[in-house]
Write an enzyme that holds these catalytic residues in place. Structure first.
Site, PDB file in Angstrom:
ATOM      1  N   HIS A 187       0.819  -1.228   0.000  1.00  0.00           N
ATOM      2  CA  HIS A 187       0.000   0.000   0.000  1.00  0.00           C
ATOM      3  C   HIS A 187       0.845   1.266   0.000  1.00  0.00           C
ATOM      4  O   HIS A 187       0.302   2.360  -0.171  1.00  0.00           O
ATOM      5  CB  HIS A 187      -0.933   0.022   1.217  1.00  0.00           C
ATOM      6  CG  HIS A 187      -1.943  -1.075   1.226  1.00  0.00           C
ATOM      7  ND1 HIS A 187      -2.882  -1.227   0.212  1.00  0.00           N
ATOM      8  CD2 HIS A 187      -2.171  -2.096   2.095  1.00  0.00           C
ATOM      9  CE1 HIS A 187      -3.633  -2.297   0.480  1.00  0.00           C
ATOM     10  NE2 HIS A 187      -3.224  -2.840   1.607  1.00  0.00           N
ATOM     11  N   ASP A 206      -4.476 -13.060   3.002  1.00  0.00           N
ATOM     12  CA  ASP A 206      -5.716 -12.548   3.600  1.00  0.00           C
ATOM     13  C   ASP A 206      -6.886 -12.680   2.628  1.00  0.00           C
ATOM     14  O   ASP A 206      -7.934 -12.063   2.805  1.00  0.00           O
ATOM     15  CB  ASP A 206      -5.539 -11.104   4.082  1.00  0.00           C
ATOM     16  CG  ASP A 206      -4.923 -10.195   3.039  1.00  0.00           C
ATOM     17  OD1 ASP A 206      -4.748 -10.633   1.874  1.00  0.00           O
ATOM     18  OD2 ASP A 206      -4.615  -9.044   3.376  1.00  0.00           O
ATOM     19  N   HIS A 256      -6.142  -7.384  -0.740  1.00  0.00           N
ATOM     20  CA  HIS A 256      -6.368  -5.942  -0.926  1.00  0.00           C
ATOM     21  C   HIS A 256      -5.574  -5.449  -2.131  1.00  0.00           C
ATOM     22  O   HIS A 256      -4.499  -5.967  -2.426  1.00  0.00           O
ATOM     23  CB  HIS A 256      -5.909  -5.173   0.319  1.00  0.00           C
ATOM     24  CG  HIS A 256      -6.576  -5.621   1.579  1.00  0.00           C
ATOM     25  ND1 HIS A 256      -6.002  -6.528   2.443  1.00  0.00           N
ATOM     26  CD2 HIS A 256      -7.778  -5.292   2.110  1.00  0.00           C
ATOM     27  CE1 HIS A 256      -6.824  -6.738   3.470  1.00  0.00           C
ATOM     28  NE2 HIS A 256      -7.918  -6.011   3.288  1.00  0.00           N
ATOM     29  N   ASP A 315      -2.356 -10.555  -2.670  1.00  0.00           N
ATOM     30  CA  ASP A 315      -2.953 -10.150  -1.387  1.00  0.00           C
ATOM     31  C   ASP A 315      -4.434  -9.810  -1.643  1.00  0.00           C
ATOM     32  O   ASP A 315      -4.798  -9.379  -2.741  1.00  0.00           O
ATOM     33  CB  ASP A 315      -2.198  -8.920  -0.865  1.00  0.00           C
ATOM     34  CG  ASP A 315      -2.672  -8.470   0.509  1.00  0.00           C
ATOM     35  OD1 ASP A 315      -1.997  -8.779   1.499  1.00  0.00           O
ATOM     36  OD2 ASP A 315      -3.727  -7.802   0.589  1.00  0.00           O
TER      37      ASP A 315
HETATM   38  C1  OKP Z   1      -2.959  -4.468   4.572  1.00  0.00           C
HETATM   39  B1  OKP Z   1      -2.583  -5.539   3.582  1.00  0.00           B
HETATM   40  C2  OKP Z   1      -9.589  -3.068   9.649  1.00  0.00           C
HETATM   41  C3  OKP Z   1      -9.136  -1.963   8.749  1.00  0.00           C
HETATM   42  C4  OKP Z   1      -8.117  -2.466   7.814  1.00  0.00           C
HETATM   43  C5  OKP Z   1      -6.254  -1.592   6.634  1.00  0.00           C
HETATM   44  C6  OKP Z   1      -6.123  -2.858   5.882  1.00  0.00           C
HETATM   45  C7  OKP Z   1      -4.704  -3.021   5.464  1.00  0.00           C
HETATM   46  C8  OKP Z   1      -4.420  -4.320   4.798  1.00  0.00           C
HETATM   47  N1  OKP Z   1     -10.472  -2.509  10.569  1.00  0.00           N
HETATM   48  N2  OKP Z   1      -7.511  -1.366   7.190  1.00  0.00           N
HETATM   49  O1  OKP Z   1      -2.808  -6.877   4.018  1.00  0.00           O
HETATM   50  O2  OKP Z   1      -3.077  -5.381   2.280  1.00  0.00           O
HETATM   51 ZN    ZN Z   2      -4.101  -7.331   2.467  1.00  0.00          ZN
END
Ligand code: OKP
Ligand code: ZN
Length: 345
Positions: free
Chosen positions: A161, A285, A198, A196
């Site tokens: 990110h 994830d 995300h 990933d």
């Molecule tokens: C990081 B990676 C949870 C909020 C999550 C950030 C997510 C970051 C993910 N309450 N906000 O694994 O891509």
């Molecule tokens: Zn992630």
């Protein structure tokens, strides 16, 4: 497969983050690395090797010098302003739309200038841990360049990110991009596949106007899923980079059947690009039981992901990103790598 890891990550141990208006226990915790190392050992992977120090030069190919100085100095400045009983630095003001990107002097505001969320803690050990993670990715990349068929950099904190001068999503330095850039600088043709759950917004942004590095990310629908403000299928690159970014759409809640369709599209695009090196941003994830997962893969799917990736038959660098289901993160990660190795041999 070479495994690069270091205990230096443990200096970054966030106590919590903001979620739903509350301070909750952090998801991105040191135990993640210990659990992954435990699973690798149980599956008879070679003992991990410590990273070498590459210095700032390879970081400066991806991140700005002022940004690195900010990351290094932020916590001392935060302490100076708020005192010892404020263990994690979070901004209270972000640089949103309709505002002016004036770099502030105030540390609280400076955090908001350099981040895009308020759930990514910065504290005493953060910069050192982030540097060690980048060194791990670089060390694994060097093994690949020296002829290893595959390597795994067990990076923590994650990186995908983070953009040139932007942190967020638990990421500070973009380990995947730094390794990909270093490999490119060695004369290699690199494709990045981000699995990933995300969107890898930082990685996409870093290479968005370039045709020399292909970026592909598979992730939950950004209408429902972090980072929300990037990761749509119509983001195909810009300028010289037009056509060199791919975000195959994936519905929220997708299982392996839908996921594999997107993965096949990703693999076909990578094959057409013709890289000599593959960098995989490895997040697990995508797991149905992950506490912040938008997707619904099950444990048995993970060796298959590794096997599908091995079809590309390229030297492959795996860089750890997310994965927060602590009861499973070790096995899921080991299973991707095992699936890859078994299908390659
Ligand atoms: C990081 B990676 C949870 C909020 C999550 C950030 C997510 C970051 C993910 N309450 N906000 O694994 O891509
Ligand atoms: Zn992630």
């Amino acid at each position: 497969m070479k495994v690069i890891a270091t205990p230096a990550h443990a200096a970054h141990a966030p106590s919590g983050e903001l979620e739903g208006g509350r301070f909750v226990p952090a998801y991105e915790v040191p135990a993640r690395v210990d659990l992954i190392l435990g699973a690798l050992e149980a599956h008879s992977f070679a003992a991990p090797e410590a990273p070498s120090a590459f210095g700032e030069a390879p970081l400066l190919k991806v991140h700005g010098a002022a940004y690195l100085r900010f990351l290094e100095d932020a916590f001392p400045a935060w302490r100076a302003k708020f005192g010892d009983d404020h263990p994690s630095a979070f901004p209270s003001t972000l640089l949103g739309r309709h505002l002016r990107a004036m770099k502030p002097r105030d540390i609280d505001a400076l955090l908001g200038y350099y981040t895009f969320d308020i759930a990514t803690p910065l504290h005493a050990g953060t910069y050192g841990a982030a540097r060690a993670a980048a060194d791990s990715a670089l060390t694994a990349a060097r093994h690949l360049h020296e002829g290893a068929p595959a390597a795994f950099a067990l990076c923590r904190p994650p990186g995908h990110h983070a953009a040139q001068d932007l942190y967020g999503g638990y990421c500070y330095l973009n380990n995947t991009a730094i390794a990909a850039q270093w490999l490119t600088d060695q004369g290699r043709r690199v494709a990045i596949l981000d699995i990933d759950g995300h969107h890898g917004n930082g990685t996409q942004t870093i290479f968005y106007e370039r045709a020399d590095v292909l970026t592909v990310s598979l992730h939950g629908d950004p209408r429902d899923t972090y980072p929300f403000f990037l990761g749509y299928a119509d983001e195909t690159g810009a300028g010289a980079g037009e056509g060199f970014n791919l975000n195959p759409p994936l519905a929220t809640g997708s299982r392996l059947d839908a996921y594999r369709e997107a993965l096949n599209a990703a693999i076909a695009r990578i094959e057409a690009f013709g890289p000599d090196t593959l960098v995989v941003a490895l997040g697990v994830d995508t797991f149905a039981e992950d506490p912040i997962s938008p997707l619904a893969l099950i444990e048995a799917d993970y060796p298959r992901l590794g096997a599908e990736i091995s079809r590309l038959k390229r030297p492959t660098l795996f860089v750890m990103e997310g994965g927060y289901a602590l009861h499973a993160v070790g096995n899921l990660t080991a299973n991707v790598l095992l699936g890859f190795s078994q299908a390659s041999s």
